[in-house]
Design an enzyme around this catalytic site. Structure first.
Site, PDB file in Angstrom:
ATOM      1  N   GLN A 152     -10.835 -15.593  -0.377  1.00  0.00           N
ATOM      2  CA  GLN A 152     -11.148 -14.221   0.031  1.00  0.00           C
ATOM      3  C   GLN A 152     -10.733 -14.152   1.497  1.00  0.00           C
ATOM      4  OE1 GLN A 152     -11.973 -11.200  -1.101  1.00  0.00           O
ATOM      5  NE2 GLN A 152     -11.915 -10.561   1.033  1.00  0.00           N
ATOM      6  N   GLY A 281     -17.081  -6.650  -4.625  1.00  0.00           N
ATOM      7  CA  GLY A 281     -16.849  -6.028  -5.921  1.00  0.00           C
ATOM      8  C   GLY A 281     -15.417  -6.312  -6.347  1.00  0.00           C
ATOM      9  N   GLY A 282     -14.534  -6.063  -5.417  1.00  0.00           N
ATOM     10  CA  GLY A 282     -13.130  -6.314  -5.706  1.00  0.00           C
ATOM     11  C   GLY A 282     -12.365  -6.550  -4.428  1.00  0.00           C
ATOM     12  N   MET A 283     -11.182  -7.117  -4.580  1.00  0.00           N
ATOM     13  CA  MET A 283     -10.308  -7.332  -3.428  1.00  0.00           C
ATOM     14  C   MET A 283      -8.887  -7.037  -3.877  1.00  0.00           C
ATOM     15  SD  MET A 283      -9.947  -8.096  -0.287  1.00  0.00           S
ATOM     16  CE  MET A 283      -8.311  -7.895   0.418  1.00  0.00           C
ATOM     17  N   GLU A 284      -8.233  -6.179  -3.095  1.00  0.00           N
ATOM     18  CA  GLU A 284      -6.945  -5.605  -3.492  1.00  0.00           C
ATOM     19  C   GLU A 284      -5.768  -6.537  -3.275  1.00  0.00           C
ATOM     20  OE1 GLU A 284      -8.949  -4.777  -0.982  1.00  0.00           O
ATOM     21  OE2 GLU A 284      -7.872  -4.044   0.785  1.00  0.00           O
ATOM     22  N   ASN A 285      -5.904  -7.811  -3.601  1.00  0.00           N
ATOM     23  CA  ASN A 285      -4.783  -8.720  -3.400  1.00  0.00           C
ATOM     24  C   ASN A 285      -3.576  -8.186  -4.159  1.00  0.00           C
ATOM     25  OD1 ASN A 285      -6.290 -10.503  -1.751  1.00  0.00           O
ATOM     26  ND2 ASN A 285      -7.312 -11.251  -3.599  1.00  0.00           N
ATOM     27  N   HIS A 308     -10.358   1.857  -7.369  1.00  0.00           N
ATOM     28  CA  HIS A 308     -10.377   1.592  -5.925  1.00  0.00           C
ATOM     29  C   HIS A 308      -9.362   0.509  -5.540  1.00  0.00           C
ATOM     30  CE1 HIS A 308     -12.416   1.296  -1.943  1.00  0.00           C
ATOM     31  NE2 HIS A 308     -11.968   0.061  -2.017  1.00  0.00           N
ATOM     32  N   GLU A 309      -9.430  -0.606  -6.217  1.00  0.00           N
ATOM     33  CA  GLU A 309      -8.518  -1.706  -5.840  1.00  0.00           C
ATOM     34  C   GLU A 309      -7.062  -1.322  -6.118  1.00  0.00           C
ATOM     35  OE1 GLU A 309      -9.990  -3.516  -3.965  1.00  0.00           O
ATOM     36  OE2 GLU A 309     -12.043  -3.284  -4.676  1.00  0.00           O
ATOM     37  N   HIS A 312      -5.622   0.882  -3.390  1.00  0.00           N
ATOM     38  CA  HIS A 312      -5.179   0.140  -2.202  1.00  0.00           C
ATOM     39  C   HIS A 312      -3.682  -0.207  -2.269  1.00  0.00           C
ATOM     40  CE1 HIS A 312      -8.567  -0.579   0.425  1.00  0.00           C
ATOM     41  NE2 HIS A 312      -9.337  -1.077  -0.535  1.00  0.00           N
ATOM     42  N   GLU A 331      -9.936   1.896   3.924  1.00  0.00           N
ATOM     43  CA  GLU A 331     -11.031   2.086   2.956  1.00  0.00           C
ATOM     44  C   GLU A 331     -11.382   3.552   2.695  1.00  0.00           C
ATOM     45  OE1 GLU A 331     -11.775  -0.176   1.063  1.00  0.00           O
ATOM     46  OE2 GLU A 331     -11.238  -2.015   2.128  1.00  0.00           O
ATOM     47  N   ASP A 387     -16.759  -8.885   9.210  1.00  0.00           N
ATOM     48  CA  ASP A 387     -17.473  -8.840   7.922  1.00  0.00           C
ATOM     49  C   ASP A 387     -18.828  -8.155   8.068  1.00  0.00           C
ATOM     50  OD1 ASP A 387     -15.479 -10.201   6.675  1.00  0.00           O
ATOM     51  OD2 ASP A 387     -16.488 -12.137   6.692  1.00  0.00           O
ATOM     52  N   TYR A 395     -15.796   3.847   4.464  1.00  0.00           N
ATOM     53  CA  TYR A 395     -15.584   4.217   3.063  1.00  0.00           C
ATOM     54  C   TYR A 395     -15.943   5.678   2.797  1.00  0.00           C
ATOM     55  CZ  TYR A 395     -15.207  -0.726   1.761  1.00  0.00           C
ATOM     56  OH  TYR A 395     -14.790  -2.016   1.628  1.00  0.00           O
ATOM     57  N   ARG A 569     -22.638 -11.389  -5.381  1.00  0.00           N
ATOM     58  CA  ARG A 569     -21.978 -10.209  -4.821  1.00  0.00           C
ATOM     59  C   ARG A 569     -22.844  -9.659  -3.696  1.00  0.00           C
ATOM     60  NH1 ARG A 569     -20.191  -4.682  -8.032  1.00  0.00           N
ATOM     61  NH2 ARG A 569     -19.392  -3.596  -6.189  1.00  0.00           N
ATOM     62  N   LYS A 571     -23.010  -6.947  -1.891  1.00  0.00           N
ATOM     63  CA  LYS A 571     -23.590  -5.611  -1.982  1.00  0.00           C
ATOM     64  C   LYS A 571     -24.858  -5.589  -2.843  1.00  0.00           C
ATOM     65  CE  LYS A 571     -22.606  -1.256  -4.309  1.00  0.00           C
ATOM     66  NZ  LYS A 571     -21.717  -0.559  -5.239  1.00  0.00           N
TER      67      LYS A 571
HETATM   68  N1  BES Z   1     -11.008  -4.570   0.647  1.00  0.00           N
HETATM   69  C1  BES Z   1     -12.316  -4.376   0.154  1.00  0.00           C
HETATM   70  C2  BES Z   1     -13.197  -5.578   0.280  1.00  0.00           C
HETATM   71  C3  BES Z   1     -13.389  -6.068   1.699  1.00  0.00           C
HETATM   72  C4  BES Z   1     -13.535  -5.197   2.755  1.00  0.00           C
HETATM   73  C5  BES Z   1     -13.434  -7.424   1.945  1.00  0.00           C
HETATM   74  C6  BES Z   1     -13.683  -5.694   4.041  1.00  0.00           C
HETATM   75  C7  BES Z   1     -13.598  -7.899   3.224  1.00  0.00           C
HETATM   76  C8  BES Z   1     -13.722  -7.033   4.277  1.00  0.00           C
HETATM   77  C9  BES Z   1     -12.310  -3.882  -1.282  1.00  0.00           C
HETATM   78  O1  BES Z   1     -11.247  -3.050  -1.581  1.00  0.00           O
HETATM   79  C10 BES Z   1     -13.555  -3.057  -1.452  1.00  0.00           C
HETATM   80  O2  BES Z   1     -13.681  -2.086  -0.768  1.00  0.00           O
HETATM   81  N2  BES Z   1     -14.446  -3.450  -2.348  1.00  0.00           N
HETATM   82  C11 BES Z   1     -15.668  -2.746  -2.621  1.00  0.00           C
HETATM   83  C12 BES Z   1     -15.529  -1.925  -3.842  1.00  0.00           C
HETATM   84  C13 BES Z   1     -15.447  -0.478  -3.730  1.00  0.00           C
HETATM   85  C14 BES Z   1     -15.438   0.230  -5.056  1.00  0.00           C
HETATM   86  C15 BES Z   1     -16.191   0.230  -2.671  1.00  0.00           C
HETATM   87  C16 BES Z   1     -16.732  -3.776  -2.908  1.00  0.00           C
HETATM   88  O3  BES Z   1     -16.413  -4.953  -2.890  1.00  0.00           O
HETATM   89  O4  BES Z   1     -17.863  -3.412  -3.162  1.00  0.00           O
HETATM   90 ZN    ZN Z   2     -11.452  -1.203  -0.523  1.00  0.00          ZN
END
Ligand code: BES
Ligand code: ZN
Length: 617
Positions: A152, A281-285, A308-309, A312, A331, A387, A395, A569, A571
């Site tokens: 990550q 939740g996800g990462m837009e690799n 969302h991903e 990106h 974001e 972080d 967002y 996770r 969140k």
């Molecule tokens: N790029 C982010 C995850 C992220 C942001 C990792 C900043 C490290 C630092 C990813 O696209 C994201 O926003 N994920 C959200 C999901 C979304 C639906 C709001 C998440 O992980 O909850």
């Molecule tokens: Zn995002």
């Protein structure tokens, strides 16, 4: 003053206050002197030692011809040897020094040379505690038989597994060769041919230039199931069917986004389903979004994460924030596009519910924040962990701002503008000020009366929610609200509420609008009727458990402990730890649970939990 001139003034004033060039405070790199243009990785993925080991070749472009130093970011890497390749193809040993370790930035790696080399090779190894990697024992996977590892990198963790210029302002292409246990499949944010034989030796190429935070790697017992010609799911055998069914609409989402914002430029779009310890939740690799399994709830109600991903791939991966301060460009745009995808694929009602939840969450979160943190385009804060500064502002305020612009300029003009914006800045990294001047030139000057300079300034540079914000209304939620109210007033029993057809968002709304505390009697009634405590839906649990903690409903504790151990996770677990940390007894319980859960948590989640429990500043 005419609106156009006024907007330009806003832009200039903020440019001036940024004091010169907008340097990325989260990187040691000096991209004004030299930049990485291509990278070649050759690594062993060693599960026994929890280590990546091998070499990286960096192809350099010298911007300042008099420069003789390559400054890279690194964290907890052991650097074995550095060599430089001269124009005649011969390799020379180069001197390097590692600076002191900064708690946020890691170590500055300085490579000095007598002449500007085209290419530098670094032999290195990662440490088992690398902040950007997680090494999982088989017991922490779905199949329980094979180990798993994943990266990550966002925001500044790529430097813990590759020495590089770890700033989103630099882009490069890359290729890689990975060797690992032949029973495991390795994948990267690059081309992952669906039919690659599983033999422990894999090669990758990423032809589109990407910033370092999009470098990604994973290895485990992974199999592939196609969704369409260009998309599919990688997952453990035990998870792949459920994931495939849940995310079957992915191709529809890609097609919709292309029709709005232009072609998908990354060839394939695949999903990789990770174990539940994945901290996000996800990462837009690029080409391979990393996805938490916690959104597989059986009714597709949480697939906005995929939207969302995928979004990106335009906002973020194509047009990137130049530094983490301008994160809303990534974001906020993505959250806006996400909702447009949901609207197009699942309809207005679903999209409206999700916007209401986002706006209400922002309003709640902003209350406890400093004024400075409420600003969409904040000034840089050196000496901070990006972080930990993640919040709803980038967002949800970002998405709300774009929704506001859409309303004022009209959907047709705004869609055309955004499409032009993605094309114009494709494969570049930009600042808020660049966005503002592009917006002034291409949209606001064409519709000079659509918004005022004051409104724009309020959205971008002032705290709080601007007076010009129009909140979304969801009729479906009015029904949920009415039922909740009746129940609170004792006019209806919980079991008599008509919850047929309720999906995750209805339950989230119901739980969020409940008072801060409820009597034990009321909680027992709810729990008996709706079985919250034994739910498997993290969106519900992250709201239900804190309510039970605040109310002193101890019956939920065993399930809460189990949840905190099963899921990493961030969140989902942080609100529960936060609620527990509010009392001495709760904090003690939280510390006990954390001690048990910790070996399974990702380093990013561990750090955040330590902050919440007051064990780290
Ligand atoms: N790029 C982010 C995850 C992220 C942001 C990792 C900043 C490290 C630092 C990813 O696209 C994201 O926003 N994920 C959200 C999901 C979304 C639906 C709001 C998440 O992980 O909850
Ligand atoms: Zn995002």
């Amino acid at each position: 003053m005419r609106i156009f001139t006024a907007l330009l003034l806003v832009a200039f004033a903020t440019l001036a206050s940024a004091q010169g060039s907008p340097r990325d405070v989260h990187s040691y790199a000096q991209p004004d002197k030299v930049v990485i243009r291509d990278m070649g990785l050759d690594l062993h993925v060693d599960f026994g030692k929890k280590q990546l080991r091998g070499r990286v070749d960096l192809a350099l472009e010298w911007i300042d011809p008099s420069a003789r130093e390559l400054v890279l970011d690194s964290r907890d890497l052991s650097i074995e040897k550095v060599t430089g390749k001269r124009a005649d193809g011969r390799w020379f040993r180069l001197e390097h020094t590692l600076g002191e370790r900064d708690p946020y930035l890691g170590q500055k790696l300085t490579i000095s040379m007598r002449q500007p080399y085209d290419s530098v090779r670094i032999r290195y190894a990662t440490s088992p505690g690398a902040s950007g990697l997680q090494w999982l024992e088989p017991s922490m996977t779905a199949g329980k038989t094979h180990p798993f590892m994943f990266s990550q990198s966002q925001a500044i963790h790529a430097r813990s597994w590759v020495p590089l210029q770890d700033t989103p302002s630099v882009r490069y292409t890359y290729s890689a060769r990975l060797r690992t246990d032949p029973s495991l499949m390795a994948l990267m944010s690059a081309d992952n041919p669906p039919n690659e034989p599983r033999d422990g030796d894999y090669v990758f190429r990423m032809r589109q230039p990407i910033p370092s935070y999009l470098m990604a790697i994973a290895a485990g017992d992974l199999v592939f199931r196609p969704i369409s010609e260009r998309s599919g799911v990688w997952a453990e055998p035990a998870t792949v069917d459920a994931a495939h069914a849940e995310f079957i609409d992915t191709e529809k989402m890609i097609a919709v986004t292309e029709s709005l914002y232009g072609p998908y430029r990354w060839e394939r779009y695949d999903l990789l389903i990770l174990p539940p310890s994945f901290p996000f939740g996800g990462m837009e690799n690029p080409r391979l979004s990393f996805i938490t399994p916690t959104v597989i709830v059986g009714d597709k109600s949480l697939v906005a994460l995929i939207a969302h991903e995928l979004a990106h791939s335009w906002s973020g991966n194509l047009v990137t924030n130049a530094s983490w301060n301008d994160m809303w460009l990534n974001e906020g745009f993505t959250s806006y596009v996400e909702n447009r995808i949901i609207e197009a694929v699942y309809g207005d009602e679903q999209a409206a519910m999700e916007r209401v939840i986002s706006q209400a969450g922002l309003q709640r979160e902003i209350k406890g924040m400093s004024k400075a943190a409420q600003v969409l385009a904040p000034r840089p804060v050196p000496g901070s962990d990006p972080d930990e500064s993640l919040s709803a502002v980038a967002y949800d305020k970002g998405a709300w701002f774009l929704g506001f612009l859409e309303q004022r300029f009209g959907r047709e003009a705004f869609d055309a503008f955004l499409r032009g914006y993605f094309d114009h800045f494709a494969f570049q990294s930009i600042t808020t000020e660049q966005f503002v001047s592009y917006f002034n030139e291409n949209l606001s000057s064409r519709f000079p009366n659509a918004i005022t300079a004051k409104e724009l300034d309020a959205w971008l540079y002032q705290p709080g929610i601007p007076a010009s914000a129009v909140a979304t209304v969801s009729e479906r939620f009015m029904v949920v609200d009415a039922a909740r109210k009746q129940w609170q007033e004792g006019r209806i029993a919980a079991e008599d509420i008509d919850t047929r057809g309720w999906i995750t968002q209805d339950w989230v709304r119901f739980l969020e609008e409940l008072p801060n505390k409820l009597s034990n009697e009321k909680l027992v009634e709810l729990d008996t009727a709706f079985q919250f405590t034994s739910s498997q839906n993290g969106e519900m649990l992250m709201r239900w458990f804190p309510l039970t903690v605040r109310s002193g409903y101890f019956e939920a504790r065993p399930a809460m402990a189990e949840f905190l151990q099963r899921v990493g996770r961030r969140k989902y677990v942080l609100p529960v730890y936060q609620a527990l940390a509010a009392t001495k007894e709760g904090r003690e319980f939280a510390r006990e649970v954390f001690a048990q859960a910790r070996p399974g948590y990702h380093p990013i989640t561990t750090t955040s939990v330590e902050v919440v429990l007051g064990d780290k500043k």
